[in-house]
Design a protein around this motif. Structure first.
Motif, PDB file in Angstrom:
ATOM      1  N   ASP A   1      79.990  -6.843   4.487  1.00 24.61           N
ATOM      2  CA  ASP A   1      78.560  -6.982   4.238  1.00 24.61           C
ATOM      3  C   ASP A   1      78.311  -8.321   3.562  1.00 24.61           C
ATOM      4  OD1 ASP A   1      78.031  -4.391   5.157  1.00 24.61           O
ATOM      5  OD2 ASP A   1      78.601  -3.545   3.227  1.00 24.61           O
ATOM      6  N   PRO A   2      77.604  -9.260   4.214  1.00 24.73           N
ATOM      7  CA  PRO A   2      77.368 -10.575   3.611  1.00 24.73           C
ATOM      8  C   PRO A   2      76.683 -10.458   2.251  1.00 24.73           C
ATOM      9  CG  PRO A   2      76.760 -10.583   5.936  1.00 24.73           C
ATOM     10  CD  PRO A   2      77.032  -9.156   5.566  1.00 24.73           C
ATOM     11  N   HIS A   3      77.070 -11.355   1.354  1.00 22.88           N
ATOM     12  CA  HIS A   3      76.468 -11.399   0.029  1.00 22.88           C
ATOM     13  C   HIS A   3      75.323 -12.407   0.043  1.00 22.88           C
ATOM     14  CE1 HIS A   3      76.129 -12.413  -4.296  1.00 22.88           C
ATOM     15  NE2 HIS A   3      76.497 -11.151  -4.470  1.00 22.88           N
ATOM     16  N   PRO A   4      74.211 -12.151  -0.661  1.00 22.99           N
ATOM     17  CA  PRO A   4      73.058 -13.057  -0.589  1.00 22.99           C
ATOM     18  C   PRO A   4      73.345 -14.470  -1.084  1.00 22.99           C
ATOM     19  CG  PRO A   4      72.755 -11.354  -2.277  1.00 22.99           C
ATOM     20  CD  PRO A   4      73.917 -10.938  -1.448  1.00 22.99           C
ATOM     21  N   ILE A   5      74.372 -14.647  -1.938  1.00 21.60           N
ATOM     22  CA  ILE A   5      74.701 -15.983  -2.435  1.00 21.60           C
ATOM     23  C   ILE A   5      75.888 -16.581  -1.689  1.00 21.60           C
ATOM     24  CG2 ILE A   5      75.548 -17.294  -4.426  1.00 21.60           C
ATOM     25  CD1 ILE A   5      73.971 -15.397  -6.221  1.00 21.60           C
ATOM     26  N   SER A   6      76.948 -15.790  -1.503  1.00 21.90           N
ATOM     27  CA  SER A   6      78.196 -16.337  -0.952  1.00 21.90           C
ATOM     28  C   SER A   6      78.350 -16.147   0.553  1.00 21.90           C
ATOM     29  CB  SER A   6      79.394 -15.696  -1.656  1.00 21.90           C
ATOM     30  OG  SER A   6      79.489 -14.311  -1.347  1.00 21.90           O
ATOM     31  N   GLY A   7      77.422 -15.441   1.197  1.00 21.25           N
ATOM     32  CA  GLY A   7      77.569 -15.182   2.627  1.00 21.25           C
ATOM     33  C   GLY A   7      78.775 -14.310   2.892  1.00 21.25           C
ATOM     34  N   ASN A   8      79.745 -14.811   3.668  1.00 24.12           N
ATOM     35  CA  ASN A   8      80.931 -14.030   4.012  1.00 24.12           C
ATOM     36  C   ASN A   8      82.121 -14.290   3.077  1.00 24.12           C
ATOM     37  OD1 ASN A   8      79.712 -12.778   6.199  1.00 24.12           O
ATOM     38  ND2 ASN A   8      80.279 -14.423   7.606  1.00 24.12           N
ATOM     39  N   LYS A   9      81.904 -15.004   1.986  1.00 25.95           N
ATOM     40  CA  LYS A   9      83.009 -15.383   1.106  1.00 25.95           C
ATOM     41  C   LYS A   9      83.139 -14.456  -0.108  1.00 25.95           C
ATOM     42  CE  LYS A   9      82.904 -20.300   2.299  1.00 25.95           C
ATOM     43  NZ  LYS A   9      82.723 -21.678   1.794  1.00 25.95           N
ATOM     44  N   ARG A  10      84.401 -14.231  -0.474  1.00 28.98           N
ATOM     45  CA  ARG A  10      84.721 -13.539  -1.729  1.00 28.98           C
ATOM     46  C   ARG A  10      85.473 -14.506  -2.629  1.00 28.98           C
ATOM     47  NH1 ARG A  10      89.783 -10.629  -3.469  1.00 28.98           N
ATOM     48  NH2 ARG A  10      89.186  -9.493  -5.356  1.00 28.98           N
ATOM     49  N   ILE A  11      85.039 -14.613  -3.874  1.00 31.72           N
ATOM     50  CA  ILE A  11      85.738 -15.398  -4.884  1.00 31.72           C
ATOM     51  C   ILE A  11      86.430 -14.433  -5.850  1.00 31.72           C
ATOM     52  CG2 ILE A  11      85.472 -16.942  -6.861  1.00 31.72           C
ATOM     53  CD1 ILE A  11      85.167 -18.416  -4.276  1.00 31.72           C
ATOM     54  N   ASN A  12      87.709 -14.689  -6.084  1.00 31.55           N
ATOM     55  CA  ASN A  12      88.495 -13.858  -7.000  1.00 31.55           C
ATOM     56  C   ASN A  12      89.129 -14.752  -8.068  1.00 31.55           C
ATOM     57  OD1 ASN A  12      91.770 -12.678  -7.045  1.00 31.55           O
ATOM     58  ND2 ASN A  12      90.099 -11.590  -8.030  1.00 31.55           N
ATOM     59  N   ILE A  13      88.908 -14.416  -9.328  1.00 31.46           N
ATOM     60  CA  ILE A  13      89.472 -15.170 -10.452  1.00 31.46           C
ATOM     61  C   ILE A  13      90.499 -14.296 -11.147  1.00 31.46           C
ATOM     62  CG2 ILE A  13      88.949 -16.457 -12.552  1.00 31.46           C
ATOM     63  CD1 ILE A  13      85.902 -16.030 -11.572  1.00 31.46           C
ATOM     64  N   THR A  14      91.742 -14.760 -11.241  1.00 29.16           N
ATOM     65  CA  THR A  14      92.757 -14.024 -11.994  1.00 29.16           C
ATOM     66  C   THR A  14      93.101 -14.813 -13.245  1.00 29.16           C
ATOM     67  OG1 THR A  14      94.540 -15.004 -10.667  1.00 29.16           O
ATOM     68  CG2 THR A  14      93.712 -12.852  -9.976  1.00 29.16           C
TER      69      THR A  14
END
Length: 428
Positions: A337-350
């Motif tokens: 499901d596209p995100h309204p800010i990132s579109g098709n991207k997921r950002i993960n911070i470890t």
């Protein structure tokens, strides 16, 4: 049976006959429940059935008395599942349900924080940051991700690239220089180390406080005698670095692995923030063997998998038992499901706590003169859980590495002590 399951649902009679419990297969019990409650989605019916030990009558009573008679139909959208515990709270005389767990060949999907803490080595917090802070952090890291690169390493004599891009952030210029000159990853030094961004710096103390609180709670409520695990650090977790991964689209992923402990030390704790598109984070317990002839795939599937759904603005804490006893991955998705800010991207911070006692100046170097990597025995019951140092130069394209091996010794608080016997046999 398939044709039976796909028959049109019968309308419930005004006063349905009470269904008796027997040893019928689950499929038959599900059809019986469906005939009594045709308005309820079959997946919800199965949840009720499992929560009441396969009893059709008790599951039916719970459905009649619950507020979930109008369960929504299953959607392709990744949603929020309420706790599995809700299905046993409707009647004071009902016994609590047996512990739900993953089994061979199956995937147990978890959404609720209580269930995640119960069945995995993780805890999760939804809506972790103030909404504006989460969105600002996402926008900032999306710009950084435009210049992220895929990691390249050698696997079984083949040069491969990671299936997603990443960047590494530290807190000062001095640490940037140290990372590029003293630390090694997959046998080589990093060339792209970045100064922590303003939003990463703003969020860090919030992550630190939340992770330390969750770690203490887990020790007190889930570990034997309320004591930390052996080799787990008794001190506070203080993140001083952050790996940021970008998954662009449904197919970008990362395979089954345990995070390297080389600079984190034993029983490492990691705090992981997810932003943008929601994705599945799967975990499975490591099941050592006696050296049987089963394939790696068969061994890895023996205990099933657990899928933790990570929505935007969630914090996942990987606790001290995670890296030694479990493996994890981010699987490719059929759709997202596209995100309204990132579109098709997921950002993960470890966020990670690089321990001073694990600095490369204190760790062994192999025959190749490269700081060794710290690993733990996971495949065989013999020596399961023991730590060892080994050469990692062979992961670098164009290098062969050597067969350096040395057992690693740590005290109860995870500090390195005198090294064990060294075995060196250079292949070159």
């Amino acid at each position: 049976m398939e044709s039976f399951l796909t028959q049109p649902k019968r309308k419930p009679s005004p006063e349905p006959k009470r269904v008796t419990d027997d040893d019928e297969p689950t499929e038959v019990k599900l059809v019986l429940l469906c005939s009594l409650h045709p308005e309820v989605d079959q997946e919800a019916l199965l949840d009720f059935l499992l929560a009441h030990d396969g009893s059709v009558s008790r599951a039916s009573e719970a459905l009649q008395s619950s507020k979930h008679q109008q369960c929504p139909k299953k959607s392709a959208v990744i949603g929020r599942q309420k706790s599995l515990k809700q299905y046993t709270r409707g009647h004071a005389t009902w016994p609590t349900k047996k512990k739900v767990k993953s089994t061979k060949g199956s995937t147990l999907h978890l959404y609720d924080p209580e269930d995640v803490a119960e069945h995995t080595p993780c805890t999760i917090m939804h809506n972790f940051l103030p909404a504006e802070d989460a969105n600002s952090l996402l926008r900032e890291l999306l710009k950084e991700a435009d210049s992220f690169e895929k990691g390249t390493f050698k696997l079984f004599d083949n040069v491969v690239s990671s299936p997603h891009t990443s960047g590494f952030f530290v807190e000062s210029y001095e640490e940037m220089m140290a990372q590029m000159s003293e630390y090694y990853y997959n046998g080589s030094q990093l060339t792209d180390v970045r100064r922590i961004t303003p939003q990463l710096a703003k969020v860090k103390p919030m992550v630190q406080a939340a992770v330390n609180k969750e770690v203490q709670h887990r020790v007190e409520t889930r570990y034997p005698d309320g004591k930390k695990l052996r080799h787990q650090s008794p001190g506070s977790w203080v993140p001083n670095s952050a790996f940021v991964n970008c998954y662009d689209g449904a197919q970008q992923s990362v395979g089954w692995h345990s995070d390297q402990l080389t600079y984190l030390g034993p029983r490492a704790v990691i705090g992981s923030i997810s932003l943008g598109v929601a994705r599945e984070f799967r975990v499975r317990r490591v099941l050592p063997t006696d050296g049987d002839a089963r394939s790696s795939a068969e061994r890895s599937d023996a205990g099933g998998q657990i899928s933790i759904h990570l929505p935007h603005n969630s914090l996942l804490v990987m606790h001290a038992e995670m890296q030694e006893e479990w493996k994890h991955c981010v699987t490719p998705a059929l759709s997202i499901d596209p995100h309204p800010i990132s579109g098709n991207k997921r950002i993960n911070i470890t966020y990670r706590d690089y321990r001073q006692r694990m600095h490369p100046r204190y760790t062994p170097r192999c025959t190749c003169k490269v700081p060794c990597v710290l690993r733990v025995v996971q495949k065989k019951k013999e020596n399961f859980g023991k730590y060892f140092w080994m050469c990692h130069a062979g992961n670098v394209p164009g290098k062969d590495g050597c067969s350096f091996f040395q057992w690693a010794e740590f005290d109860d608080d995870g500090n390195p002590v005198a090294s064990g016997k060294t075995e060196e046999h250079c292949r070159r």
